[in-house]
Motif scaffolding. Structure first.
Motif, PDB file in Angstrom:
ATOM      1  N   GLN A  59       0.898  -1.033  -0.051  1.00 27.27           N
ATOM      2  CA  GLN A  59       0.105   0.092   0.007  1.00 27.27           C
ATOM      3  C   GLN A  59       0.958   1.213   0.076  1.00 27.27           C
ATOM      4  N   LEU A  60       1.106   1.889  -1.231  1.00 20.49           N
ATOM      5  CA  LEU A  60       1.932   2.885  -1.215  1.00 20.49           C
ATOM      6  C   LEU A  60       1.328   4.367  -0.984  1.00 20.49           C
ATOM      7  N   PRO A  61       1.959   5.283  -0.095  1.00 26.05           N
ATOM      8  CA  PRO A  61       1.323   6.593  -0.010  1.00 26.05           C
ATOM      9  C   PRO A  61       1.175   7.383  -1.295  1.00 26.05           C
ATOM     10  N   GLN A  62      -0.093   8.224  -1.127  1.00 25.06           N
ATOM     11  CA  GLN A  62      -0.322   9.133  -2.550  1.00 25.06           C
ATOM     12  C   GLN A  62       1.059   9.849  -2.638  1.00 25.06           C
ATOM     13  N   LYS A  63       1.936  10.406  -1.934  1.00 25.53           N
ATOM     14  CA  LYS A  63       2.897  11.079  -2.047  1.00 25.53           C
ATOM     15  C   LYS A  63       3.934  10.236  -3.025  1.00 25.53           C
ATOM     16  N   ALA A  64       4.046   9.015  -2.850  1.00 22.97           N
ATOM     17  CA  ALA A  64       5.105   8.099  -3.333  1.00 22.97           C
ATOM     18  C   ALA A  64       4.410   8.123  -4.714  1.00 22.97           C
ATOM     19  N   ILE A  65       3.135   7.741  -5.023  1.00 24.90           N
ATOM     20  CA  ILE A  65       2.569   7.372  -6.221  1.00 24.90           C
ATOM     21  C   ILE A  65       2.677   8.660  -7.089  1.00 24.90           C
ATOM     22  N   LYS A  66       2.430  10.022  -6.355  1.00 27.80           N
ATOM     23  CA  LYS A  66       2.763  11.075  -7.123  1.00 27.80           C
ATOM     24  C   LYS A  66       4.146  11.383  -7.772  1.00 27.80           C
ATOM     25  N   ALA A  67       5.075  11.020  -6.863  1.00 26.71           N
ATOM     26  CA  ALA A  67       6.476  10.990  -7.037  1.00 26.71           C
ATOM     27  C   ALA A  67       6.640  10.297  -8.350  1.00 26.71           C
ATOM     28  N   ALA A  68       6.229   9.008  -8.394  1.00 24.84           N
ATOM     29  CA  ALA A  68       6.590   7.979  -9.354  1.00 24.84           C
ATOM     30  C   ALA A  68       5.859   8.576 -10.504  1.00 24.84           C
ATOM     31  N   GLU A  69       4.665   9.215 -10.471  1.00 26.89           N
ATOM     32  CA  GLU A  69       4.209   9.677 -11.811  1.00 26.89           C
ATOM     33  C   GLU A  69       5.118  10.843 -12.460  1.00 26.89           C
ATOM     34  N   ALA A  70       5.521  11.650 -11.600  1.00 27.06           N
ATOM     35  CA  ALA A  70       6.455  12.577 -12.049  1.00 27.06           C
ATOM     36  C   ALA A  70       7.981  12.350 -12.784  1.00 27.06           C
ATOM     37  N   ALA A  71       8.289  11.113 -12.022  1.00 30.97           N
ATOM     38  CA  ALA A  71       9.322  10.141 -12.592  1.00 30.97           C
ATOM     39  C   ALA A  71       9.150   9.583 -13.865  1.00 30.97           C
ATOM     40  N   ASN A  72       7.834   9.456 -14.291  1.00 29.66           N
ATOM     41  CA  ASN A  72       7.271   8.636 -15.453  1.00 29.66           C
ATOM     42  C   ASN A  72       7.570   7.362 -15.230  1.00 29.66           C
ATOM     43  N   SER A  73       7.172   6.783 -13.897  1.00 30.65           N
ATOM     44  CA  SER A  73       7.432   5.298 -13.670  1.00 30.65           C
ATOM     45  C   SER A  73       6.007   5.041 -12.979  1.00 30.65           C
ATOM     46  N   ALA A  74       5.975   3.626 -13.136  1.00 29.30           N
ATOM     47  CA  ALA A  74       4.875   2.946 -12.418  1.00 29.30           C
ATOM     48  C   ALA A  74       5.300   3.045 -10.831  1.00 29.30           C
ATOM     49  N   PRO A  75       4.293   3.059  -9.988  1.00 35.83           N
ATOM     50  CA  PRO A  75       4.678   3.175  -8.567  1.00 35.83           C
ATOM     51  C   PRO A  75       5.314   2.007  -7.966  1.00 35.83           C
ATOM     52  N   ASP A  76       5.105   0.889  -8.675  1.00 33.60           N
ATOM     53  CA  ASP A  76       5.816  -0.275  -7.761  1.00 33.60           C
ATOM     54  C   ASP A  76       7.286  -0.431  -8.455  1.00 33.60           C
ATOM     55  N   ALA A  77       7.620  -0.079  -9.638  1.00 30.51           N
ATOM     56  CA  ALA A  77       8.856   0.131 -10.193  1.00 30.51           C
ATOM     57  C   ALA A  77       9.651   1.029  -9.525  1.00 30.51           C
ATOM     58  N   PHE A  78       8.936   2.187  -8.957  1.00 30.78           N
ATOM     59  CA  PHE A  78       9.506   3.207  -8.461  1.00 30.78           C
ATOM     60  C   PHE A  78       9.999   2.858  -7.115  1.00 30.78           C
ATOM     61  N   TYR A  79       9.139   1.946  -6.413  1.00 31.60           N
ATOM     62  CA  TYR A  79       9.589   1.414  -5.163  1.00 31.60           C
ATOM     63  C   TYR A  79      10.703   0.452  -5.315  1.00 31.60           C
ATOM     64  N   CYS A  80      10.683  -0.263  -6.318  1.00 35.89           N
ATOM     65  CA  CYS A  80      11.684  -1.343  -6.494  1.00 35.89           C
ATOM     66  C   CYS A  80      13.079  -0.564  -6.908  1.00 35.89           C
TER      67      CYS A  80
END
Length: 533
Positions: free
Chosen positions: A455-476
């Motif tokens: 369960q990723l925080p919205q802040k992380a999901i938005k940071a992933a979107e800004a990096a043009n990345s899927a949120p789980d790929a951003f985490y990995c």
């Protein structure tokens, strides 16, 4: 004439060097100028002075290749390999001292030792002169020597470096058929066996056979092993997803199969086959026999080819579950060749053997008419045959040492030691993942993987979107950069929209597991603190 050509080339290079300062900041332009001046002056390929366009670009290759993706060796792994080289070149340059590859089911790369009996037989078959040496009796077990002689007698000319029959060596197929019969309690025909370079080749062959256009669909579980999505894309078909129920331990619901089948047919897609991965990859569940009966009945009623990916059949870690092959289940229901088309895949890469690099496996094909089987044989013939070492190993996997054989005790100790260690590793990692904030992980009943939900925080999901990345790929990616642990984003396997996962193998050796747990726990806490909403 030769001296004239040499003088001519030197003259051209001298003239080009006079203009070097014009191009020194553009090496590509300089290179192309050399090329175009030389080619135009010598009239090798025509009189045009314009640089030639590349023969192949990303825009001109087969679009099916562009559509194909294979996440377990994708972007995260490429980054890991760069980090590994950086650690070698610049020790101490990262907050970890080694890369821990938890991305792919490749046991021996992480320290798992091969089964002694299997390797003894392979060595004897590949270097036959040692069979006649007196010291061999002291170096190799008697049953390995006897098995090597038996196998060599089955190979025409006794040559492991020669091509074989396109389906595989007949004697080895006899052995595999006997192994299937012993496992299931129902007859198996060696003529139904096609030996392949791992299960992957068999899957590709069946996709070639079944897919005619994008209007042909294959029902695949989501999450799925990316081999299926990649192969379907390469062969121009359509993946028809059916979602496993995470809340029910990644259960396979027949109602979901029916829904997705009807939706696909409403879109004009002809669904040709149903793929079932049991035990599951990446999800690790083991399907109950009653569930398998429902799957067989559904496939029969809907006229679907049943593709049974059973490469993890030895990897079952919970006492309340057992592996049942779909062929065994269908035969126990009274269905025979005329009732259902079934292809079963097995591999030497998984189980307790983990011989990924030997590229051995087979597919058993039942319920196909003689004219269709002839076409399957033709496709196999195009590749001439699978590698002989893999063929031998596939026969050994399906016919290991038996009670009374000299190697039996050693074989059982090695097999049981590997499987019990895998079960302990699975439980340790499962517990560790479930202890993390916002992470839930179903029990690893089998296979070699865990597929936790994060369960990723919205802040992380938005940071992933800004990096043009899927949120789980951003985490990995953050996990890798901070810890050296390589896992694969769930988006590479498919997942319910809005959910995020990653796949982690249980394969690092047991003494590495505490470090993985510690690194992962520390990273996750810092990540959640950094991106907490």
């Amino acid at each position: 004439m030769r001296r004239f050509v040499i003088r001519r080339v030197r003259s051209l290079l001298d003239r080009s060097n006079q203009h070097h300062h014009h191009y020194k900041n553009n090496p590509f332009l300089l290179s192309s100028q050399y090329q175009s001046r030389f080619l135009s002056s010598t009239s090798v390929l025509g009189s045009s002075s314009s640089p030639m366009a590349p023969a192949v670009t990303v825009d001109t290759i087969n679009p099916k290749v562009l559509k194909c993706e294979y996440a377990v060796r994708g972007e995260i792994v490429t980054l890991a390999q760069r980090l590994q080289q950086d650690l070698k070149d610049n020790p101490g340059s990262h907050p970890f001292d080694e890369i821990l590859y938890c991305n792919i089911g490749n046991p021996q790369s992480l320290g798992q030792q091969p089964i002694t009996f299997f390797r003894e037989v392979l060595a004897l078959c590949d270097h036959t002169p040692i069979l006649d040496k007196s010291e061999t009796q002291g170096l190799f077990s008697t049953d390995a020597i006897a098995r090597a002689w038996q196998i060599l007698d089955q190979i025409p000319g006794g040559a492991t470096g020669a091509y074989s029959h396109s389906q595989g060596i007949k004697g080895l197929r006899d052995t595999i058929a006997a192994g299937i019969e012993a496992r299931d309690g129902f007859p198996a025909d060696p003529n139904d066996i096609f030996l392949t370079d791992g299960a992957s080749v068999g899957v590709h062959m069946m996709m070639q056979l079944l897919i005619r256009s994008e209007k042909d669909g294959i029902l695949c579980p989501i999450p799925q092993y990316p081999l299926y999505s990649a192969s379907i894309a390469l062969h121009g078909g359509t993946l028809v997803p059916y979602y496993l129920d995470e809340a029910a331990g990644w259960g396979l619901e027949i109602s979901e199969l029916k829904k997705q089948l009807e939706d696909a047919r409403a879109k004009g897609i002809t669904v040709r086959a149903l793929c079932v991965i049991n035990p599951g990859n990446p999800t690790g569940q083991v399907l109950a026999e009653e569930n398998l009966r429902e799957i067989v009945e559904f496939s029969k009623q809907e006229g679907l080819v049943l593709l049974a990916d059973e490469v993890y059949q030895e990897n079952v870690y919970v006492p309340e579950k057992s592996f049942h092959s779909l062929k065994k289940v269908s035969r126990s229901m009274g269905y025979g060749e005329e009732d259902i088309s079934l292809v079963s895949f097995q591999s030497v890469s998984k189980g307790y053997y983990g011989e990924c690099g030997k590229r051995g496996g087979y597919m058993e094909i039942t319920g196909f008419s003689p004219d269709v089987r002839e076409q399957i044989y033709k496709v196999a013939s195009v590749n001439l045959c699978s590698n002989i070492t893999g063929q031998i190993l596939a026969s050994l996997v399906m016919s290991p040492p038996k009670v009374g054989d000299e190697s039996y005790d050693c074989y059982c100790a090695e097999r049981d030691g590997i499987l019990s260690s895998l079960a302990r590793r699975a439980k340790t990692l499962e517990d560790a993942l479930n202890s993390l904030e916002g992470v839930t992980c179903n029990k690893a009943e089998g296979a070699m993987y865990l597929f936790p939900r994060v369960q990723l925080p919205q802040k992380a999901i938005k940071a992933a979107e800004a990096a043009n990345s899927a949120p789980d790929a951003f985490y990995c990616r953050h996990l890798l950069n901070a810890t050296g642990i390589v896992v694969v984003p769930g988006s590479g396997f498919g997942q319910v929209p809005g959910t995020w996962h990653f796949r982690c193998t249980i394969l690092p050796q047991e003494d590495k597991i505490p470090a993985i747990v510690s690194r992962l726990t520390d990273f996750h806490k810092k990540f959640m603190d950094e991106y907490r909403d």
